[in-house]
Design a protein around this motif. Structure first.
Motif, mmCIF file in Angstrom:
data_model
loop_
_atom_site.group_PDB
_atom_site.id
_atom_site.type_symbol
_atom_site.label_atom_id
_atom_site.label_comp_id
_atom_site.label_asym_id
_atom_site.label_seq_id
_atom_site.Cartn_x
_atom_site.Cartn_y
_atom_site.Cartn_z
ATOM 1 N N GLN A 93 -54.118 -10.354 19.330
ATOM 2 C CA GLN A 93 -54.470 -10.932 20.632
ATOM 3 C C GLN A 93 -53.754 -12.258 20.908
ATOM 4 O O GLN A 93 -53.213 -12.441 21.998
ATOM 5 N N ALA A 94 -53.747 -13.172 19.967
ATOM 6 C CA ALA A 94 -53.112 -14.473 20.205
ATOM 7 C C ALA A 94 -51.593 -14.332 20.280
ATOM 8 O O ALA A 94 -50.955 -14.851 21.200
ATOM 9 N N LEU A 95 -51.019 -13.615 19.353
ATOM 10 C CA LEU A 95 -49.558 -13.479 19.304
ATOM 11 C C LEU A 95 -49.021 -12.685 20.488
ATOM 12 O O LEU A 95 -47.934 -12.978 21.002
ATOM 13 N N ARG A 96 -49.773 -11.700 20.953
ATOM 14 C CA ARG A 96 -49.342 -10.844 22.065
ATOM 15 C C ARG A 96 -48.952 -11.673 23.287
ATOM 16 O O ARG A 96 -48.022 -11.322 24.015
ATOM 17 N N GLN A 97 -49.627 -12.778 23.512
ATOM 18 C CA GLN A 97 -49.366 -13.595 24.694
ATOM 19 C C GLN A 97 -47.983 -14.243 24.678
ATOM 20 O O GLN A 97 -47.512 -14.691 25.711
ATOM 21 N N PHE A 98 -47.344 -14.277 23.507
ATOM 22 C CA PHE A 98 -46.045 -14.936 23.395
ATOM 23 C C PHE A 98 -44.892 -13.944 23.248
ATOM 24 O O PHE A 98 -43.737 -14.338 23.200
ATOM 25 N N LEU A 99 -45.222 -12.691 23.162
ATOM 26 C CA LEU A 99 -44.194 -11.668 23.053
ATOM 27 C C LEU A 99 -43.708 -11.346 24.465
ATOM 28 O O LEU A 99 -44.454 -11.368 25.417
ATOM 29 N N HIS A 100 -42.430 -11.061 24.578
ATOM 30 C CA HIS A 100 -41.849 -10.794 25.893
ATOM 31 C C HIS A 100 -40.982 -9.553 25.809
ATOM 32 O O HIS A 100 -41.142 -8.752 24.886
ATOM 33 N N GLN A 101 -40.076 -9.390 26.709
ATOM 34 C CA GLN A 101 -39.312 -8.145 26.795
ATOM 35 C C GLN A 101 -38.566 -7.789 25.505
ATOM 36 O O GLN A 101 -38.313 -6.617 25.259
ATOM 37 N N PHE A 102 -38.208 -8.742 24.710
ATOM 38 C CA PHE A 102 -37.471 -8.449 23.481
ATOM 39 C C PHE A 102 -38.400 -8.164 22.303
ATOM 40 O O PHE A 102 -37.985 -7.615 21.306
ATOM 41 N N HIS A 103 -39.633 -8.573 22.433
ATOM 42 C CA HIS A 103 -40.614 -8.391 21.365
ATOM 43 C C HIS A 103 -41.885 -7.803 21.973
ATOM 44 O O HIS A 103 -42.451 -8.396 22.878
ATOM 45 N N ARG A 104 -42.308 -6.707 21.449
ATOM 46 C CA ARG A 104 -43.588 -6.133 21.857
ATOM 47 C C ARG A 104 -44.452 -6.029 20.610
ATOM 48 O O ARG A 104 -43.943 -5.871 19.513
ATOM 49 N N LEU A 105 -45.758 -6.092 20.816
ATOM 50 C CA LEU A 105 -46.664 -5.957 19.684
ATOM 51 C C LEU A 105 -46.513 -4.551 19.115
ATOM 52 O O LEU A 105 -46.759 -3.570 19.812
ATOM 53 N N PRO A 106 -46.054 -4.445 17.871
ATOM 54 C CA PRO A 106 -45.873 -3.129 17.257
ATOM 55 C C PRO A 106 -47.211 -2.432 17.027
ATOM 56 O O PRO A 106 -48.279 -3.047 17.121
ATOM 57 N N GLY A 107 -47.130 -1.172 16.677
ATOM 58 C CA GLY A 107 -48.319 -0.392 16.382
ATOM 59 C C GLY A 107 -49.047 -0.921 15.163
ATOM 60 O O GLY A 107 -48.549 -1.792 14.438
ATOM 61 N N PRO A 108 -50.229 -0.385 14.906
ATOM 62 C CA PRO A 108 -51.075 -0.881 13.813
ATOM 63 C C PRO A 108 -50.467 -0.716 12.425
ATOM 64 O O PRO A 108 -50.878 -1.405 11.494
ATOM 65 N N ASP A 109 -49.469 0.154 12.268
ATOM 66 C CA ASP A 109 -48.844 0.299 10.953
ATOM 67 C C ASP A 109 -48.073 -0.962 10.563
ATOM 68 O O ASP A 109 -47.884 -1.225 9.381
ATOM 69 N N LEU A 110 -47.658 -1.755 11.529
ATOM 70 C CA LEU A 110 -47.018 -3.048 11.244
ATOM 71 C C LEU A 110 -48.088 -4.139 11.405
ATOM 72 O O LEU A 110 -48.021 -5.029 12.241
ATOM 73 N N TRP A 111 -49.060 -4.059 10.527
ATOM 74 C CA TRP A 111 -50.283 -4.872 10.583
ATOM 75 C C TRP A 111 -50.033 -6.370 10.575
ATOM 76 O O TRP A 111 -50.854 -7.137 11.078
ATOM 77 N N TRP A 112 -48.937 -6.856 9.991
ATOM 78 C CA TRP A 112 -48.680 -8.307 9.892
ATOM 79 C C TRP A 112 -48.499 -8.932 11.272
ATOM 80 O O TRP A 112 -48.669 -10.135 11.428
ATOM 81 N N TRP A 113 -48.180 -8.127 12.291
ATOM 82 C CA TRP A 113 -48.046 -8.626 13.656
ATOM 83 C C TRP A 113 -49.409 -8.810 14.317
ATOM 84 O O TRP A 113 -49.499 -9.413 15.384
ATOM 85 N N ARG A 114 -50.448 -8.332 13.731
ATOM 86 C CA ARG A 114 -51.782 -8.372 14.323
ATOM 87 C C ARG A 114 -52.638 -9.468 13.702
ATOM 88 O O ARG A 114 -53.848 -9.482 13.834
ATOM 89 N N ARG A 115 -51.986 -10.385 13.019
ATOM 90 C CA ARG A 115 -52.669 -11.480 12.340
ATOM 91 C C ARG A 115 -52.000 -12.793 12.737
ATOM 92 O O ARG A 115 -50.830 -12.802 13.101
#
Length: 141
Positions: A93-115
């Motif tokens: 949730q927090a990191l998603r706000q800073f991702l833009h066209q070049f970076h999207r929140l990956p799926g749950p298998d790339l769990w390190w992006w969800r922390r």
């Protein structure tokens, strides 16, 4: 399955900035984990960039010879465990706000992006707090 050199070259051809080795990316992951444990204070863009070292390992694991995977997996698992202990799972949730066209929140298998780091320090901490992240504020502790 492929050798470490072959995988590094293949991933380079797929768009990684250079032909990394497993040791390169494990060392980068270890360095990032160490910094997060004591308070990552660089900016959000650098943090996003730094997380990609773990992506490379994930991609490489699907291609590498089994003996290389078996050799490195315990060290990566230990680093993953340290990362999990030093971060908070907020489903990205927090990191998603800073991702833009070049970076999207990956799926749950790339769990390190969800922390996000538990210790909110410096520029990264300020950005994450502004996005609603909760953690230990190193700047006022």
């Amino acid at each position: 399955m492929a050798t470490e050199t072959e995988v590094g070259e293949l991933l380079y051809r797929r768009g990684w900035r250079m032909a990394f080795t497993v040791a390169d990316r494990v060392n980068a992951w270890a360095a990032l984990v160490r910094v997060i444990e004591r308070g990552y204070d660089d900016d959000i863009d650098e943090y996003i960039n730094d997380l990609y070292c773990r992506n490379w390992l994930n991609e490489a694991w699907l291609l590498l010879d089994e003996h290389i995977v078996q050799l490195w997996t315990p060290q990566i698992k230990a680093l993953d465990d340290r990362y999990k202990a030093a971060t908070v799972d907020d489903d990205g949730q927090a990191l998603r706000q800073f991702l833009h066209q070049f970076h999207r929140l990956p799926g749950p298998d790339l769990w390190w992006w969800r922390r996000h780091p538990r210790i909110l320090a410096g520029d990264l901490g300020h950005s994450l707090r502004s996005a609603g992240a909760v953690g230990i504020d190193l700047d006022t502790a």
